[in-house]
Design a protein around this motif. Sequence first.
Motif, PDB file in Angstrom:
ATOM      1  N   ARG A 143       0.800  -1.522  -0.022  1.00 19.48           N
ATOM      2  CA  ARG A 143       0.019   0.117  -0.241  1.00 19.48           C
ATOM      3  C   ARG A 143       1.263   1.195   0.274  1.00 19.48           C
ATOM      4  NH1 ARG A 143      -5.045   0.606  -1.866  1.00 19.48           N
ATOM      5  NH2 ARG A 143      -5.895  -0.734  -2.198  1.00 19.48           N
ATOM      6  N   LYS A 144       2.245   1.284   0.071  1.00 20.30           N
ATOM      7  CA  LYS A 144       2.808   2.534   0.881  1.00 20.30           C
ATOM      8  C   LYS A 144       3.252   2.877  -0.722  1.00 20.30           C
ATOM      9  CE  LYS A 144       6.853   4.238   3.320  1.00 20.30           C
ATOM     10  NZ  LYS A 144       8.245   3.999   3.609  1.00 20.30           N
ATOM     11  N   ASN A 145       3.524   1.921  -1.409  1.00 19.47           N
ATOM     12  CA  ASN A 145       3.584   2.657  -3.709  1.00 19.47           C
ATOM     13  C   ASN A 145       2.756   2.502  -4.266  1.00 19.47           C
ATOM     14  OD1 ASN A 145       6.316   3.207  -2.106  1.00 19.47           O
ATOM     15  ND2 ASN A 145       6.991   1.704  -1.740  1.00 19.47           N
ATOM     16  N   SER A 146       2.028   1.806  -4.109  1.00 19.92           N
ATOM     17  CA  SER A 146       1.008   1.035  -5.191  1.00 19.92           C
ATOM     18  C   SER A 146      -0.792   1.284  -4.721  1.00 19.92           C
ATOM     19  CB  SER A 146       1.123  -0.052  -4.990  1.00 19.92           C
ATOM     20  OG  SER A 146       2.699  -0.665  -5.095  1.00 19.92           O
ATOM     21  N   SER A 147      -1.091   1.352  -5.538  1.00 17.83           N
ATOM     22  CA  SER A 147      -2.951   1.251  -5.334  1.00 17.83           C
ATOM     23  C   SER A 147      -3.844  -0.523  -5.118  1.00 17.83           C
ATOM     24  CB  SER A 147      -3.764   2.110  -6.334  1.00 17.83           C
ATOM     25  OG  SER A 147      -3.478   1.371  -7.354  1.00 17.83           O
ATOM     26  N   TYR A 148      -2.837  -1.431  -4.881  1.00 25.05           N
ATOM     27  CA  TYR A 148      -3.191  -2.754  -4.084  1.00 25.05           C
ATOM     28  C   TYR A 148      -2.710  -2.684  -3.166  1.00 25.05           C
ATOM     29  CZ  TYR A 148       1.480  -3.509  -7.018  1.00 25.05           C
ATOM     30  OH  TYR A 148       2.437  -3.905  -7.328  1.00 25.05           O
ATOM     31  N   ASP A 149      -3.577  -4.228  -2.626  1.00 22.43           N
ATOM     32  CA  ASP A 149      -3.151  -5.023  -1.553  1.00 22.43           C
ATOM     33  C   ASP A 149      -2.064  -5.347  -1.713  1.00 22.43           C
ATOM     34  OD1 ASP A 149      -4.982  -2.733  -0.629  1.00 22.43           O
ATOM     35  OD2 ASP A 149      -6.384  -5.015  -1.085  1.00 22.43           O
ATOM     36  N   LEU A 150      -1.575  -6.623  -2.515  1.00 30.14           N
ATOM     37  CA  LEU A 150      -1.101  -7.963  -2.613  1.00 30.14           C
ATOM     38  C   LEU A 150      -0.658  -7.981  -3.680  1.00 30.14           C
ATOM     39  CD1 LEU A 150      -3.736 -10.050  -0.689  1.00 30.14           C
ATOM     40  CD2 LEU A 150      -1.125  -8.974   0.209  1.00 30.14           C
ATOM     41  N   CYS A 151       0.320  -8.423  -4.104  1.00 27.85           N
ATOM     42  CA  CYS A 151       0.503  -9.011  -6.023  1.00 27.85           C
ATOM     43  C   CYS A 151       0.250 -10.728  -5.729  1.00 27.85           C
ATOM     44  CB  CYS A 151       1.931  -7.936  -6.326  1.00 27.85           C
ATOM     45  SG  CYS A 151       3.866  -9.238  -5.546  1.00 27.85           S
ATOM     46  N   ASP A 152       0.332 -10.479  -7.028  1.00 29.57           N
ATOM     47  CA  ASP A 152      -0.392 -11.827  -7.997  1.00 29.57           C
ATOM     48  C   ASP A 152       1.525 -13.307  -7.636  1.00 29.57           C
ATOM     49  OD1 ASP A 152       1.136 -10.652 -10.035  1.00 29.57           O
ATOM     50  OD2 ASP A 152      -0.078 -11.794 -11.122  1.00 29.57           O
ATOM     51  N   THR A 153       2.820 -12.639  -7.013  1.00 27.39           N
ATOM     52  CA  THR A 153       3.798 -13.361  -7.427  1.00 27.39           C
ATOM     53  C   THR A 153       3.797 -14.501  -5.581  1.00 27.39           C
ATOM     54  OG1 THR A 153       5.412 -12.160  -6.524  1.00 27.39           O
ATOM     55  CG2 THR A 153       4.627 -11.589  -8.911  1.00 27.39           C
ATOM     56  N   VAL A 154       5.069 -14.495  -5.753  1.00 33.67           N
ATOM     57  CA  VAL A 154       5.504 -15.568  -5.010  1.00 33.67           C
ATOM     58  C   VAL A 154       5.650 -14.967  -3.654  1.00 33.67           C
ATOM     59  CG1 VAL A 154       6.070 -17.683  -5.506  1.00 33.67           C
ATOM     60  CG2 VAL A 154       7.715 -16.189  -5.423  1.00 33.67           C
ATOM     61  N   HIS A 155       6.608 -13.156  -3.783  1.00 30.36           N
ATOM     62  CA  HIS A 155       6.312 -12.195  -3.092  1.00 30.36           C
ATOM     63  C   HIS A 155       5.249 -12.024  -1.817  1.00 30.36           C
ATOM     64  CE1 HIS A 155       5.985  -7.844  -1.828  1.00 30.36           C
ATOM     65  NE2 HIS A 155       7.109  -8.155  -1.337  1.00 30.36           N
ATOM     66  N   CYS A 156       4.055 -12.716  -2.338  1.00 30.01           N
ATOM     67  CA  CYS A 156       2.784 -12.268  -1.770  1.00 30.01           C
ATOM     68  C   CYS A 156       2.370 -13.946  -2.019  1.00 30.01           C
ATOM     69  CB  CYS A 156       1.431 -11.701  -2.608  1.00 30.01           C
ATOM     70  SG  CYS A 156       2.272  -9.733  -1.557  1.00 30.01           S
ATOM     71  N   GLN A 157       1.665 -14.321  -2.005  1.00 35.51           N
ATOM     72  CA  GLN A 157       1.240 -15.441  -2.630  1.00 35.51           C
ATOM     73  C   GLN A 157       0.891 -15.659  -4.229  1.00 35.51           C
ATOM     74  OE1 GLN A 157      -0.997 -18.001   0.733  1.00 35.51           O
ATOM     75  NE2 GLN A 157      -2.067 -15.973   0.367  1.00 35.51           N
ATOM     76  N   ALA A 158       1.705 -17.185  -5.061  1.00 30.63           N
ATOM     77  CA  ALA A 158       0.666 -16.772  -6.279  1.00 30.63           C
ATOM     78  C   ALA A 158      -0.074 -16.566  -6.815  1.00 30.63           C
ATOM     79  CB  ALA A 158       1.960 -18.114  -6.514  1.00 30.63           C
ATOM     80  N   TYR A 159      -0.535 -16.145  -7.836  1.00 31.30           N
ATOM     81  CA  TYR A 159      -2.848 -16.178  -8.058  1.00 31.30           C
ATOM     82  C   TYR A 159      -2.540 -16.093  -9.418  1.00 31.30           C
ATOM     83  CZ  TYR A 159      -6.556 -14.078  -8.806  1.00 31.30           C
ATOM     84  OH  TYR A 159      -8.389 -13.607  -8.954  1.00 31.30           O
ATOM     85  N   THR A 160      -2.919 -17.045 -10.326  1.00 26.25           N
ATOM     86  CA  THR A 160      -2.530 -16.778 -11.609  1.00 26.25           C
ATOM     87  C   THR A 160      -4.301 -16.994 -12.072  1.00 26.25           C
ATOM     88  OG1 THR A 160      -2.379 -19.277 -12.020  1.00 26.25           O
ATOM     89  CG2 THR A 160      -0.711 -17.891 -12.023  1.00 26.25           C
ATOM     90  N   GLY A 161      -4.698 -16.680 -11.264  1.00 24.67           N
ATOM     91  CA  GLY A 161      -6.906 -16.850 -11.153  1.00 24.67           C
ATOM     92  C   GLY A 161      -7.228 -18.133 -11.778  1.00 24.67           C
ATOM     93  N   ILE A 162      -8.292 -17.825 -12.455  1.00 30.30           N
ATOM     94  CA  ILE A 162      -9.348 -18.571 -12.149  1.00 30.30           C
ATOM     95  C   ILE A 162      -8.595 -20.200 -12.945  1.00 30.30           C
ATOM     96  CG2 ILE A 162     -10.331 -19.341 -14.866  1.00 30.30           C
ATOM     97  CD1 ILE A 162     -13.134 -17.813 -13.311  1.00 30.30           C
TER      98      ILE A 162
END
Length: 454
Positions: free
Chosen positions: A188-207
């Motif tokens: 949130r400090k530098n972006s307008s989103y909460d989490l990213c979709d990479t392993v930095h947060c949790q891997a997320y590739t959608g449906i």
Amino acid sequence: MTSLHKKVILLLIISASFCMSAFAQKNYLDIDRLIRVGLKSTGKHKKFQLEPSNGYLEIFDNTNKKAVYTGKASYAVITYVRKGTYKITIDGKKNFLNLSGEMLFSPIGKPPNFMKVKVAKRKSRSYRGSIAIVSESSFLFAINQIDMEDYLKSVVPSEIFNRAPAPAMEAQAIAARTYAVRNITRHRKNSSYDLCDTVHCQAYTGIVKEIKAATSAVKNTEGKVLTFADVPANTVYHSNCGGILICSTAAWGGKEIPYLVSHRDGIKGQELFCNVGTKIKKKKISDLKLQKPVSKLIVRSYPKTTKKRYHKNFGHRVGMCQDGAIGMGAIGYSSRQILGFYYPGTRLVTLNYARPKKAPVPEQKPGKRVIKPEPIILAMKPDKLKDENLSEIKLEFPLNPTQLNAIESSQKSDKKSVIRTLKEVSESRESKKAGFRKVFWNPSQPDISKISTN
Ligand SMILES: [Zn+2]
Ligand SMILES: [Zn+2]
């Protein structure tokens, strides 16, 4: 068309109720169920193509809080023009020029509903919820605005063996949810989103990742997170501990964490849980003779410096051993027991969004309320509508194109519900000061999720 429009009406009912200001995490229990995931793995581009799954699209200007377009669309192309400015083209015909800030694209229509995101030289991916396109200096960037529970439906199968027994899958769902809640402010400090979709947060590739078992696990644990001392616990996990879990200090140094202690991954005199888990991954549960669950699971911690192991480990060995969780689930332990074993001393709590709702506020008498109109650009001319339909709708603000569409296409038997729906929408508009909606519909509303991919 009829059933599609029934769904459109249903979607109208549930629109308009989210407030994003709650992202500043004052109290994690009050966390908004609508989260924003930055699609970092898709990257920054000069051009994005979005395809709504059912051929209907709403574009909402998130910066100026107004609807830009609602109606038919096979695809929308968003093209960077110059610094901070971009344009949208719908089906290669309709153009919206000189746009800036953030636009929110929501697929509408019959659920399940999702949005395909295409960029040059990359495989397209489909996401539930809405896609926000933001202009960033010389590029465009996509953010998936999605219900936390829908996000987890994709995250959980990415993180654990797909045929894991239900309790292990549920433990993983709770661990992943806890991780998301704990880290919700990290970008949130530098972006307008909460989490990213990479392993930095949790891997997320959608449906594409979703599987039935994980979806059920997410549903069965809705809103549940693990806490310690009234904050979300650090629910770290790894693939296989090697038979003995080690404490966080032994792995990474730093302060001791009371629930990340060193202990045997199993019960003395019985087969190690991760050994059971490894067998489960190779054979059917019914083909194995398994030990019985014990009624009292006791965690006896080893000295904190222990790094001893019985067999090769995979991963950092702190927190939940996933093979162990699979073994425990197969033996017959519940998800709560699994979590209690790997994170001893933690508590399971339910986030407020998943708690039963308070009694609804009673309806006000008609005639007393003043509905302030929202500025709406009509994408469809009202004169296309039959007068008899419009005359029944007594509302004091301009209808948006989706509403007009819904009225036009609804059958006579549906008129009452259309009117009721529009009233509800108008009421919820009035109640939200900061823009009447952040997302057009919420995919995890009970009415919708029953007919979703599960
Ligand atoms: Zn991240
Ligand atoms: Zn283990």
